[in-house]
Design a protein around this motif. Structure first.
Motif, PDB file in Angstrom:
ATOM      1  N   THR A 149     -36.293 -36.072  12.226  1.00 16.70           N
ATOM      2  CA  THR A 149     -35.175 -36.131  11.692  1.00 16.70           C
ATOM      3  C   THR A 149     -34.123 -35.091  11.494  1.00 16.70           C
ATOM      4  OG1 THR A 149     -35.946 -35.790   9.437  1.00 16.70           O
ATOM      5  CG2 THR A 149     -36.134 -37.791  10.324  1.00 16.70           C
ATOM      6  N   ARG A 150     -34.835 -33.740  11.737  1.00 23.77           N
ATOM      7  CA  ARG A 150     -33.820 -32.645  11.715  1.00 23.77           C
ATOM      8  C   ARG A 150     -33.078 -32.417  12.722  1.00 23.77           C
ATOM      9  NH1 ARG A 150     -39.177 -29.357  10.245  1.00 23.77           N
ATOM     10  NH2 ARG A 150     -39.662 -30.645  12.159  1.00 23.77           N
ATOM     11  N   ALA A 151     -33.134 -33.145  13.736  1.00 26.48           N
ATOM     12  CA  ALA A 151     -32.296 -33.030  14.981  1.00 26.48           C
ATOM     13  C   ALA A 151     -30.947 -33.682  14.515  1.00 26.48           C
ATOM     14  CB  ALA A 151     -33.071 -33.873  16.278  1.00 26.48           C
ATOM     15  N   CYS A 152     -31.202 -34.645  13.514  1.00 28.88           N
ATOM     16  CA  CYS A 152     -29.762 -35.430  13.290  1.00 28.88           C
ATOM     17  C   CYS A 152     -29.440 -34.825  11.831  1.00 28.88           C
ATOM     18  CB  CYS A 152     -30.023 -37.011  13.088  1.00 28.88           C
ATOM     19  SG  CYS A 152     -28.726 -38.125  12.483  1.00 28.88           S
ATOM     20  N   ILE A 153     -30.220 -34.713  11.119  1.00 29.29           N
ATOM     21  CA  ILE A 153     -29.989 -33.895   9.678  1.00 29.29           C
ATOM     22  C   ILE A 153     -30.800 -32.660   9.393  1.00 29.29           C
ATOM     23  CG2 ILE A 153     -29.869 -34.442   7.094  1.00 29.29           C
ATOM     24  CD1 ILE A 153     -29.976 -37.247   7.876  1.00 29.29           C
ATOM     25  N   PRO A 154     -29.927 -31.424   9.868  1.00 30.09           N
ATOM     26  CA  PRO A 154     -30.562 -30.208   9.820  1.00 30.09           C
ATOM     27  C   PRO A 154     -30.975 -29.680   8.096  1.00 30.09           C
ATOM     28  CG  PRO A 154     -28.557 -30.131  11.042  1.00 30.09           C
ATOM     29  CD  PRO A 154     -28.595 -31.525  10.217  1.00 30.09           C
ATOM     30  N   LEU A 155     -32.010 -28.980   8.222  1.00 32.82           N
ATOM     31  CA  LEU A 155     -32.442 -28.547   7.056  1.00 32.82           C
ATOM     32  C   LEU A 155     -31.385 -27.997   5.923  1.00 32.82           C
ATOM     33  CD1 LEU A 155     -35.825 -26.567   7.891  1.00 32.82           C
ATOM     34  CD2 LEU A 155     -35.591 -28.732   6.941  1.00 32.82           C
ATOM     35  N   ASP A 156     -30.221 -27.303   6.576  1.00 32.94           N
ATOM     36  CA  ASP A 156     -29.272 -26.779   5.657  1.00 32.94           C
ATOM     37  C   ASP A 156     -28.073 -27.926   5.465  1.00 32.94           C
ATOM     38  OD1 ASP A 156     -27.975 -27.036   8.190  1.00 32.94           O
ATOM     39  OD2 ASP A 156     -27.421 -24.920   8.091  1.00 32.94           O
ATOM     40  N   ASP A 157     -28.328 -29.108   5.850  1.00 35.02           N
ATOM     41  CA  ASP A 157     -27.461 -30.319   5.648  1.00 35.02           C
ATOM     42  C   ASP A 157     -27.912 -30.752   4.094  1.00 35.02           C
ATOM     43  OD1 ASP A 157     -26.292 -32.619   5.405  1.00 35.02           O
ATOM     44  OD2 ASP A 157     -26.172 -32.957   7.781  1.00 35.02           O
ATOM     45  N   GLU A 158     -26.660 -30.980   3.337  1.00 37.92           N
ATOM     46  CA  GLU A 158     -27.007 -31.171   2.052  1.00 37.92           C
ATOM     47  C   GLU A 158     -27.197 -32.524   1.525  1.00 37.92           C
ATOM     48  OE1 GLU A 158     -24.372 -28.485  -0.448  1.00 37.92           O
ATOM     49  OE2 GLU A 158     -25.699 -26.714   0.312  1.00 37.92           O
ATOM     50  N   ARG A 159     -26.621 -33.293   2.639  1.00 35.45           N
ATOM     51  CA  ARG A 159     -26.722 -34.858   2.332  1.00 35.45           C
ATOM     52  C   ARG A 159     -28.087 -35.494   1.932  1.00 35.45           C
ATOM     53  NH1 ARG A 159     -25.377 -37.313   7.854  1.00 35.45           N
ATOM     54  NH2 ARG A 159     -26.092 -35.353   9.004  1.00 35.45           N
ATOM     55  N   MET A 160     -28.963 -34.635   1.991  1.00 42.96           N
ATOM     56  CA  MET A 160     -30.315 -35.042   1.438  1.00 42.96           C
ATOM     57  C   MET A 160     -31.216 -34.016   1.027  1.00 42.96           C
ATOM     58  SD  MET A 160     -32.784 -36.596   4.483  1.00 42.96           S
ATOM     59  CE  MET A 160     -31.694 -38.063   4.832  1.00 42.96           C
ATOM     60  N   PRO A 161     -32.085 -33.875   0.116  1.00 42.45           N
ATOM     61  CA  PRO A 161     -32.882 -32.823  -0.221  1.00 42.45           C
ATOM     62  C   PRO A 161     -34.076 -32.402   0.956  1.00 42.45           C
ATOM     63  CG  PRO A 161     -33.761 -34.657  -1.585  1.00 42.45           C
ATOM     64  CD  PRO A 161     -32.352 -35.171  -0.922  1.00 42.45           C
ATOM     65  N   ASP A 221     -29.293 -41.189  -3.683  1.00 44.44           N
ATOM     66  CA  ASP A 221     -29.781 -40.406  -4.822  1.00 44.44           C
ATOM     67  C   ASP A 221     -30.324 -41.273  -6.080  1.00 44.44           C
ATOM     68  OD1 ASP A 221     -29.180 -37.996  -3.738  1.00 44.44           O
ATOM     69  OD2 ASP A 221     -26.916 -38.131  -4.546  1.00 44.44           O
ATOM     70  N   GLU A 222     -29.850 -42.716  -6.074  1.00 43.12           N
ATOM     71  CA  GLU A 222     -30.094 -43.478  -7.082  1.00 43.12           C
ATOM     72  C   GLU A 222     -31.639 -43.814  -6.770  1.00 43.12           C
ATOM     73  OE1 GLU A 222     -26.353 -45.849  -8.524  1.00 43.12           O
ATOM     74  OE2 GLU A 222     -27.235 -46.352  -6.875  1.00 43.12           O
ATOM     75  N   PHE A 223     -32.000 -44.131  -5.484  1.00 45.93           N
ATOM     76  CA  PHE A 223     -33.281 -44.518  -4.945  1.00 45.93           C
ATOM     77  C   PHE A 223     -34.234 -43.359  -5.137  1.00 45.93           C
ATOM     78  CE2 PHE A 223     -36.758 -45.341  -2.120  1.00 45.93           C
ATOM     79  CZ  PHE A 223     -36.816 -46.894  -2.098  1.00 45.93           C
ATOM     80  N   ARG A 224     -33.884 -42.294  -4.923  1.00 43.54           N
ATOM     81  CA  ARG A 224     -34.868 -41.165  -5.041  1.00 43.54           C
ATOM     82  C   ARG A 224     -35.023 -40.768  -6.344  1.00 43.54           C
ATOM     83  NH1 ARG A 224     -32.116 -38.975  -0.256  1.00 43.54           N
ATOM     84  NH2 ARG A 224     -30.446 -38.285  -1.586  1.00 43.54           N
ATOM     85  N   ALA A 225     -34.114 -41.136  -7.384  1.00 44.16           N
ATOM     86  CA  ALA A 225     -34.163 -40.969  -8.849  1.00 44.16           C
ATOM     87  C   ALA A 225     -35.186 -41.934  -9.576  1.00 44.16           C
ATOM     88  CB  ALA A 225     -33.057 -40.961  -9.474  1.00 44.16           C
ATOM     89  N   GLN A 226     -35.788 -42.869  -8.730  1.00 41.50           N
ATOM     90  CA  GLN A 226     -36.467 -44.062  -9.401  1.00 41.50           C
ATOM     91  C   GLN A 226     -37.890 -43.325  -9.827  1.00 41.50           C
ATOM     92  OE1 GLN A 226     -36.158 -48.390  -7.524  1.00 41.50           O
ATOM     93  NE2 GLN A 226     -35.775 -46.896  -5.929  1.00 41.50           N
ATOM     94  N   GLY A 227     -38.345 -42.438  -9.208  1.00 38.89           N
ATOM     95  CA  GLY A 227     -39.398 -41.572  -9.828  1.00 38.89           C
ATOM     96  C   GLY A 227     -40.884 -41.919  -9.540  1.00 38.89           C
ATOM     97  N   PHE A 228     -40.950 -43.080  -8.675  1.00 38.82           N
ATOM     98  CA  PHE A 228     -42.259 -43.590  -8.071  1.00 38.82           C
ATOM     99  C   PHE A 228     -42.727 -42.496  -7.244  1.00 38.82           C
ATOM    100  CE2 PHE A 228     -39.479 -45.903  -5.457  1.00 38.82           C
ATOM    101  CZ  PHE A 228     -40.031 -45.528  -4.252  1.00 38.82           C
ATOM    102  N   ALA A 272     -39.142 -41.720   0.490  1.00 42.64           N
ATOM    103  CA  ALA A 272     -38.707 -43.225   0.945  1.00 42.64           C
ATOM    104  C   ALA A 272     -37.250 -43.103   0.944  1.00 42.64           C
ATOM    105  CB  ALA A 272     -39.315 -44.019   0.002  1.00 42.64           C
ATOM    106  N   GLY A 273     -36.616 -42.262  -0.182  1.00 41.31           N
ATOM    107  CA  GLY A 273     -35.194 -42.292  -0.147  1.00 41.31           C
ATOM    108  C   GLY A 273     -34.258 -41.571   1.180  1.00 41.31           C
ATOM    109  N   ASN A 274     -35.396 -40.389   1.313  1.00 40.39           N
ATOM    110  CA  ASN A 274     -34.818 -39.850   2.610  1.00 40.39           C
ATOM    111  C   ASN A 274     -34.918 -40.706   3.852  1.00 40.39           C
ATOM    112  OD1 ASN A 274     -34.238 -37.544   0.704  1.00 40.39           O
ATOM    113  ND2 ASN A 274     -35.340 -36.077   2.036  1.00 40.39           N
ATOM    114  N   MET A 275     -36.027 -41.278   3.675  1.00 37.28           N
ATOM    115  CA  MET A 275     -36.361 -42.123   5.152  1.00 37.28           C
ATOM    116  C   MET A 275     -35.181 -43.055   5.378  1.00 37.28           C
ATOM    117  SD  MET A 275     -39.368 -44.971   5.845  1.00 37.28           S
ATOM    118  CE  MET A 275     -38.755 -45.847   4.259  1.00 37.28           C
TER     119      MET A 275
END
Length: 318
Positions: A120-132, A256-263, A269-272
């Motif tokens: 996935t880093r080919a599309c969203i690099p590590l320094d891309d702040e769209r996702m953690p 962000d809402e999905f990731r914050a569910q905490g399960f 899964a949110g990043n996926m």
């Protein structure tokens, strides 16, 4: 009659491996036979394989590399998949993949299929702040770890087809089943916006893998990306609702809402899902449904899959 070629199936009691086992058992050409590999040969899933007609069941554990030797001995082919969601560690998954590559190489396997995914880093690099960034160096660890592990099979000289899968529709029966809203309707609450999700039935993963084994050397070193259909979540909800005669609607969340569910695994899964959405064009384009149907003429649409699983969906949604 020619002797059947043995295919070692790692994770034979799981979804992908189980799909291939059933495809081989149903194959009228009878070119192959399966060696089902499981950590628990006396467990109920292994007993179910015996009931279906599997006679060669071997105990092995990819976390215990020496145990893999008998599983690969004298096998023509091997289907290789790692269980990320059991431990949710990309580093452990890579160690497991390395053990599989070394075992297949040592045994002289003539054709391996490695179940992998995009980096996935080919599309969203590590320094891309769209996702953690997760686990220090990944965006979607269960994608990126597999992608990094691809080289283990190349380095070990294993004749390998790299099979890139996608979201299982069977997830709707368990991990990603709809929840019932306050008004009684079932809700799909994925962070996909109006983007398409590429999905597939596990039976079709199995049939596609069998077709690749049949093609043999023609697909060695090839990367084959598969899906059954590309659908917006709102359209999936409508199809489910029509089949069950129940109100089902899509209520999108933000990543962000999905990731914050905490399960457990919510951030993964949110990043996926965010990757599926933000990188939709390249992910969908890699999965040409006509090419997949050429491998698997019985490739199911989402509607066909729903019709076959209506009763299980009712139970999952109850």
């Amino acid at each position: 009659m020619a002797e059947k070629k043995v295919i070692t199936v790692i994770g034979a009691t799981g979804r992908q491996g189980g799909g291939l086992v059933r495809a081989v058992l149903a194959d009228q050409e009878e070119e192959f036979t399966v060696r089902a590999v499981t950590r628990h040969p006396d467990g109920d899933p292994a007993q179910e394989l015996r009931r279906l007609g599997v006679t060669d069941i071997v105990a092995a554990d990819m976390d215990d590399p020496p145990s893999l030797g008998p599983a690969f001995a004298h096998a023509y082919g091997a289907y290789l998949v790692t269980p990320f969601w059991e431990h949710m560690s990309a580093e452990r998954e890579k160690t497991q993949a390395l053990a599989l590559a070394q075992a297949a190489s040592h045994a002289g396997v003539q054709h391996a299929i490695w179940s992998t995914l995009e980096d996935t880093r080919a599309c969203i690099p590590l320094d891309d702040e769209r996702m953690p960034t997760l686990q220090e160096r990944y965006k979607v660890p269960h994608f990126d770890g597999k992608a990094e592990a691809d080289r283990y099979f190349v380095d070990a000289g294993v004749p390998t087809t790299f099979l890139r899968t996608t979201f299982y529709w069977e997830n709707l029966l368990s991990d990603f089943a709809p929840r019932r809203g306050e008004d009684g309707a079932f809700l799909l609450t994925y962070p996909m916006g109006d983007h398409k999700l590429s999905g597939i039935a596990v039976a079709d993963i199995g049939r596609t893998a069998l077709a690749l084994f049949r093609r043999g050397t023609d697909v060695i070193a090839a990367t084959v990306s598969i899906a059954g259909e590309h659908l917006k979540i709102a359209d999936m909800a409508a199809s489910i609702g029509a089949a069950l005669d129940e109100p089902v609607r899509y209520e999108p969340m933000t990543p962000d809402e999905f990731r914050a569910q905490g399960f457990p695994g919510a951030d993964e899964a949110g990043n996926m899902f965010q990757y599926y959405a933000d990188c939709e064009e390249r992910f969908v384009a890699a999965r040409d449904l006509a090419a997949v149907r050429d491998l698997d003429p019985d490739l199911q649409s989402f509607a066909t899959w729903i019709a076959a699983h209506r009763d299980r969906l009712r139970i999952a949604f109850s």
